[in-house]
Write an enzyme that holds these catalytic residues in place. Structure first.
Site, PDB file in Angstrom:
ATOM      1  N   GLU A 122       0.839  -1.207   0.000  1.00 26.27           N
ATOM      2  CA  GLU A 122       0.000   0.000   0.000  1.00 26.27           C
ATOM      3  C   GLU A 122       0.870   1.252   0.000  1.00 26.27           C
ATOM      4  OE1 GLU A 122      -3.538  -0.072   2.519  1.00 26.27           O
ATOM      5  OE2 GLU A 122      -3.014   1.927   3.212  1.00 26.27           O
TER       6      GLU A 122
ATOM      7  N   HIS B 155     -13.583  -1.975  15.090  1.00 28.42           N
ATOM      8  CA  HIS B 155     -13.600  -0.606  14.589  1.00 28.42           C
ATOM      9  C   HIS B 155     -14.021   0.323  15.734  1.00 28.42           C
ATOM     10  CE1 HIS B 155     -15.254   2.948  12.481  1.00 28.42           C
ATOM     11  NE2 HIS B 155     -14.199   2.736  11.724  1.00 28.42           N
TER      12      HIS B 155
ATOM     13  N   TYR C 215     -11.211  -5.227  11.077  1.00 24.94           N
ATOM     14  CA  TYR C 215     -10.595  -4.683  12.295  1.00 24.94           C
ATOM     15  C   TYR C 215     -10.434  -5.774  13.357  1.00 24.94           C
ATOM     16  CZ  TYR C 215     -11.740  -0.529   9.772  1.00 24.94           C
ATOM     17  OH  TYR C 215     -11.798   0.406   8.773  1.00 24.94           O
TER      18      TYR C 215
ATOM     19  N   THR D 163      -3.904   4.908  -1.418  1.00 24.46           N
ATOM     20  CA  THR D 163      -4.945   5.385  -0.509  1.00 24.46           C
ATOM     21  C   THR D 163      -5.625   6.650  -1.038  1.00 24.46           C
ATOM     22  OG1 THR D 163      -3.415   6.718   0.788  1.00 24.46           O
ATOM     23  CG2 THR D 163      -3.760   4.440   1.506  1.00 24.46           C
ATOM     24  N   TYR D 164      -6.759   6.961  -0.396  1.00 26.81           N
ATOM     25  CA  TYR D 164      -7.597   8.093  -0.759  1.00 26.81           C
ATOM     26  C   TYR D 164      -7.686   8.943   0.491  1.00 26.81           C
ATOM     27  CZ  TYR D 164     -11.641   9.800  -3.551  1.00 26.81           C
ATOM     28  OH  TYR D 164     -12.507  10.504  -4.341  1.00 26.81           O
TER      29      TYR D 164
ATOM     30  N   ALA E 111      -8.595  11.441   3.604  1.00 20.23           N
ATOM     31  CA  ALA E 111      -9.862  11.598   4.311  1.00 20.23           C
ATOM     32  C   ALA E 111     -10.750  12.595   3.566  1.00 20.23           C
ATOM     33  CB  ALA E 111      -9.605  12.077   5.730  1.00 20.23           C
TER      34      ALA E 111
ATOM     35  N   ALA F 169     -23.822   5.312   2.479  1.00 20.04           N
ATOM     36  CA  ALA F 169     -23.679   5.547   3.919  1.00 20.04           C
ATOM     37  C   ALA F 169     -22.495   4.769   4.491  1.00 20.04           C
ATOM     38  CB  ALA F 169     -24.968   5.164   4.632  1.00 20.04           C
TER      39      ALA F 169
ATOM     40  N   ARG G 269     -15.541   3.199   3.919  1.00 16.43           N
ATOM     41  CA  ARG G 269     -16.440   4.291   4.307  1.00 16.43           C
ATOM     42  C   ARG G 269     -15.675   5.602   4.358  1.00 16.43           C
ATOM     43  NH1 ARG G 269     -18.244   5.343  10.364  1.00 16.43           N
ATOM     44  NH2 ARG G 269     -16.209   6.379  10.229  1.00 16.43           N
TER      45      ARG G 269
HETATM   46  C1  LIG Z   1      -6.885  -1.697   4.755  1.00 18.18           C
HETATM   47  C2  LIG Z   1      -7.449  -0.312   5.084  1.00 18.18           C
HETATM   48  C3  LIG Z   1      -7.308   0.717   4.161  1.00 18.18           C
HETATM   49  C4  LIG Z   1      -7.823   1.998   4.423  1.00 18.18           C
HETATM   50  N1  LIG Z   1      -7.669   2.988   3.488  1.00 18.18           N
HETATM   51  C5  LIG Z   1      -8.232   4.208   3.708  1.00 18.18           C
HETATM   52  C6  LIG Z   1      -8.154   5.251   2.707  1.00 18.18           C
HETATM   53  O1  LIG Z   1      -7.531   5.076   1.657  1.00 18.18           O
HETATM   54  N2  LIG Z   1      -8.764   6.443   2.967  1.00 18.18           N
HETATM   55  C7  LIG Z   1      -9.461   6.661   4.131  1.00 18.18           C
HETATM   56  O2  LIG Z   1     -10.008   7.753   4.295  1.00 18.18           O
HETATM   57  N3  LIG Z   1      -9.548   5.692   5.092  1.00 18.18           N
HETATM   58  C8  LIG Z   1      -8.964   4.484   4.904  1.00 18.18           C
HETATM   59  N4  LIG Z   1      -9.072   3.500   5.877  1.00 18.18           N
HETATM   60  C9  LIG Z   1      -9.747   3.824   7.144  1.00 18.18           C
HETATM   61  C10 LIG Z   1     -11.284   3.652   7.075  1.00 18.18           C
HETATM   62  O3  LIG Z   1     -11.843   4.535   6.133  1.00 18.18           O
HETATM   63  C11 LIG Z   1     -11.834   3.947   8.464  1.00 18.18           C
HETATM   64  O4  LIG Z   1     -11.396   2.992   9.373  1.00 18.18           O
HETATM   65  C12 LIG Z   1     -13.340   4.142   8.569  1.00 18.18           C
HETATM   66  O5  LIG Z   1     -13.637   4.656   9.856  1.00 18.18           O
HETATM   67  C13 LIG Z   1     -14.150   2.873   8.397  1.00 18.18           C
HETATM   68  O6  LIG Z   1     -14.126   2.439   7.123  1.00 18.18           O
HETATM   69  P1  LIG Z   1     -14.797   1.007   6.740  1.00 18.18           P
HETATM   70  O7  LIG Z   1     -14.716   0.871   5.293  1.00 18.18           O
HETATM   71  O8  LIG Z   1     -14.261  -0.056   7.598  1.00 18.18           O
HETATM   72  O9  LIG Z   1     -16.321   1.316   7.185  1.00 18.18           O
HETATM   73  P2  LIG Z   1     -17.615   0.416   7.359  1.00 18.18           P
HETATM   74  O10 LIG Z   1     -17.363  -1.001   6.996  1.00 18.18           O
HETATM   75  O11 LIG Z   1     -18.744   1.123   6.695  1.00 18.18           O
HETATM   76  O12 LIG Z   1     -17.817   0.442   8.941  1.00 18.18           O
HETATM   77  C14 LIG Z   1     -17.683   1.641   9.685  1.00 18.18           C
HETATM   78  C15 LIG Z   1     -18.346   1.506  11.029  1.00 18.18           C
HETATM   79  O13 LIG Z   1     -19.764   1.574  10.881  1.00 18.18           O
HETATM   80  C16 LIG Z   1     -20.384   0.413  11.413  1.00 18.18           C
HETATM   81  N5  LIG Z   1     -21.502   0.124  10.510  1.00 18.18           N
HETATM   82  C17 LIG Z   1     -21.450  -0.402   9.280  1.00 18.18           C
HETATM   83  N6  LIG Z   1     -22.689  -0.452   8.733  1.00 18.18           N
HETATM   84  C18 LIG Z   1     -23.533   0.070   9.652  1.00 18.18           C
HETATM   85  C19 LIG Z   1     -24.935   0.300   9.684  1.00 18.18           C
HETATM   86  N7  LIG Z   1     -25.739  -0.008   8.655  1.00 18.18           N
HETATM   87  N8  LIG Z   1     -25.464   0.869  10.796  1.00 18.18           N
HETATM   88  C20 LIG Z   1     -24.680   1.201  11.850  1.00 18.18           C
HETATM   89  N9  LIG Z   1     -23.329   1.000  11.884  1.00 18.18           N
HETATM   90  C21 LIG Z   1     -22.773   0.442  10.790  1.00 18.18           C
HETATM   91  C22 LIG Z   1     -19.284  -0.651  11.432  1.00 18.18           C
HETATM   92  O14 LIG Z   1     -19.498  -1.662  12.407  1.00 18.18           O
HETATM   93  C23 LIG Z   1     -18.074   0.204  11.754  1.00 18.18           C
HETATM   94  O15 LIG Z   1     -18.004   0.475  13.127  1.00 18.18           O
HETATM   95  C24 LIG Z   1      -8.516   2.230   5.657  1.00 18.18           C
HETATM   96  C25 LIG Z   1      -8.644   1.194   6.590  1.00 18.18           C
HETATM   97  C26 LIG Z   1      -8.107  -0.058   6.328  1.00 18.18           C
HETATM   98  C27 LIG Z   1      -8.218  -1.170   7.358  1.00 18.18           C
END
Ligand SMILES: Cc1cc2nc3c(=O)[nH]c(=O)nc-3n(C[C@H](O)[C@H](O)[C@H](O)COP(=O)(O)OP(=O)(O)OC[C@H]3O[C@@H](n4cnc5c(N)ncnc54)[C@H](O)[C@@H]3O)c2cc1C
Length: 314
Positions: free
Chosen positions: A40, A173, A169, A71-72, A74, A147, A130
Site C-alpha cells: 500500500e 472498529h 478490524y 490510498t484516498y 480523508a 452511507a 467508508r
Molecule cells: C486496509 C485499510 C485501508 C484503508 N484505506 C483508507 C483510505 O484510503 N482512505 C481513508 O479515508 N480511510 C482508509 N481506511 C480507514 C477507514 O476509512 C476507516 O477505518 C473508517 O472509519 C471505516 O471504514 P470502513 O470501510 O471499515 O467502514 P464500514 O465497513 O462502513 O464500517 C464503519 C463503522 O460503521 C459500522 N456500521 C457499518 N454499517 C452500519 C450500519 N448499517 N449501521 C450502523 N453501523 C454500521 C461498522 O461496524 C463500523 O463500526 C482504511 C482502513 C483499512 C483497514
C-alpha cells in the site's frame, strides 16, 4: 457468500482451518510456497515525495506483488493525486493497481463517476471504504451518498465487475456497536461482492489469529489478509492507533524506549519486530500479507525477502 471467496486460489481462512493451528517458527524449505503480497502506498503531496514514492515503487516492483494499492485522503482530499498515481502505475509499470475509494462527502453519482473513470483507465480493483470525517467531527453520511462501505461495494458492482477489497478490524472498529455487529458488517461487505478483507494493522499475532476464528464462526470464508505495518516511529504510530482502534502493546513501546534520537537502531528494531510478526503468522498457515509501506521500501523489501519472496534476479 460470493463465488470467488470459495475458490481454492488464495483462501487464507481455508488454510488457517486445515493447517496446524500453532507451530514454531518455520524452517524454510524449498517446498514452502512464498506468500502472496500486496503493498500500500499513499499519494504524494510534493515533487520530492513523488520521487520518494517512485523510488519505493521501483524497488518493490520486482517482488511481483499481486496488487499495489493507493490510498484516498480523508474526505476525498487526495482524489486527483490518488487518480494520478494510479494512472501512472497503469501506464508505466507492470503492477496491478488497486485504487482506494471512500463514501465521505460525495454523492453516489459522484463516487460512481470516479469508479467509472477508473474502469475506463484500466483499473479493475477497488479498495472500498467508508472513510473518516475530518478530525473532531462525527461521521454523518452524505444525504445522497453511500452511507457505509457495504453500500459502496454494492454500488461499485453496479458500475462494473471490479475486484473489491474491504477493511476489517481485528481489534474492533472504534465506532462499532459490538464485536458481533462489526463482524456482521464485514460479512455484509463480502456478501455484497467484496473478494477479500484487509485488516487494520496490529502487532500481536494472536490478536489476528483469534480474529480469524471469530470470522470463521461468523460464517466468513473469504480471505482475511493481515495488514502489516513496519513501525519505526512510535509517536507517529500513536497518532494512527488513536484513529484506527489498533492497540500498541507495552512490549512494543518498550522496544523503542530511549531510541528517539537513534533512527538506525529504530530501523533495525522495526525490522526484527515485523519479521517476527510475519514469521509467526506464516508458521500458523497465513500465506497472504498486505504491507503498509508508508512509501518507504527498505523494511517491506527485507521482510518480503525473509518471507521467501524474491525478485527473479536474486
Ligand atoms: C486496509 C485499510 C485501508 C484503508 N484505506 C483508507 C483510505 O484510503 N482512505 C481513508 O479515508 N480511510 C482508509 N481506511 C480507514 C477507514 O476509512 C476507516 O477505518 C473508517 O472509519 C471505516 O471504514 P470502513 O470501510 O471499515 O467502514 P464500514 O465497513 O462502513 O464500517 C464503519 C463503522 O460503521 C459500522 N456500521 C457499518 N454499517 C452500519 C450500519 N448499517 N449501521 C450502523 N453501523 C454500521 C461498522 O461496524 C463500523 O463500526 C482504511 C482502513 C483499512 C483497514
Amino acid at each position: 457468500m460470493n463465488d470467488q471467496t470459495a475458490s481454492p486460489g488464495s483462501p487464507t481462512l481455508e488454510r488457517w482451518l486445515t493447517g496446524p493451528r500453532f507451530a514454531g517458527l518455520p524452517a524454510r524449505g524449498a517446498a514452502q510456497r512464498p506468500p502472496l503480497l500486496s503493498f500500500e502506498f499513499f499519494p504524494p503531496k510534493t515533487e520530492a515525495l513523488e520521487q520518494q514514492l517512485w523510488t519505493c515503487i521501483r524497488r518493490l516492483e520486482p517482488l511481483r506483488p499481486r496488487f499495489v494499492s493507493v490510498t484516498y485522503g480523508a474526505g476525498g482530499t487526495t482524489r486527483q493525486r490518488t487518480h494520478a498515481t494510479v494512472a501512472r502505475l497503469v501506464q508505466e509499470t507492470a503492477l496491478v493497481p488497486a485504487a482506494h475509494l471512500t463514501c465521505v462527502g460525495a454523492t453516489c453519482t459522484e463516487v460512481d463517476e470516479v469508479a467509472r473513470q477508473y474502469w475506463d483507465a484500466g483499473v479493475r480493483h477497488i479498495v472500498a471504504l467508508r472513510g473518516d470525517p475530518p478530525p473532531g467531527e462525527t461521521y454523518c453520511p452524505h444525504p445522497d451518498g453511500y452511507a457505509f462501505a457495504a453500500d459502496l461495494v454494492a454500488g461499485l458492482k453496479r458500475v462494473a465487475p471490479f475486484e473489491i477489497s474491504v477493511a476489517a478490524y481485528p481489534e474492533l472498529h472504534p465506532q462499532a456497536q459490538s464485536r458481533m455487529s462489526d463482524l456482521d458488517n464485514l460479512k455484509r461487505k463480502l456478501d455484497a461482492g467484496a473478494n477479500r478483507a484487509i485488516t487494520n494493522f496490529f502487532f500481536d499475532s494472536s490478536v489476528f489469529l483469534r480474529f480469524l476464528d471469530l470470522c470463521l464462526a461468523a460464517g466468513i470464508t473469504a480471505p482475511v489478509v493481515p495488514g502489516i505495518m513496519p513501525v519505526t516511529n512510535l509517536a507517529g504510530l500513536r497518532r494512527m492507533s488513536a484513529l484506527s482502534g489498533a492497540s500498541i502493546p507495552e512490549w512494543l513501546a518498550h522496544m523503542f524506549e530511549g531510541l528517539d534520537d537513534d533512527p538506525d537502531t529504530r530501523r533495525m528494531v522495526a525490522a526484527i519486530v515485523a519479521a517476527e510478526q510475519v514469521r509467526l503468522l506464516q508458521a500458523n498457515g497465513i500465506d497472504e500479507f498486505h504491507f503498509y509501506t508508508l512509501n518507504r521500501p527498505e523494511l517491506t523489501y527485507a521482510i518480503s525477502h525473509i518471507l521467501g519472496v524474491r525478485s527473479p534476479s536474486v
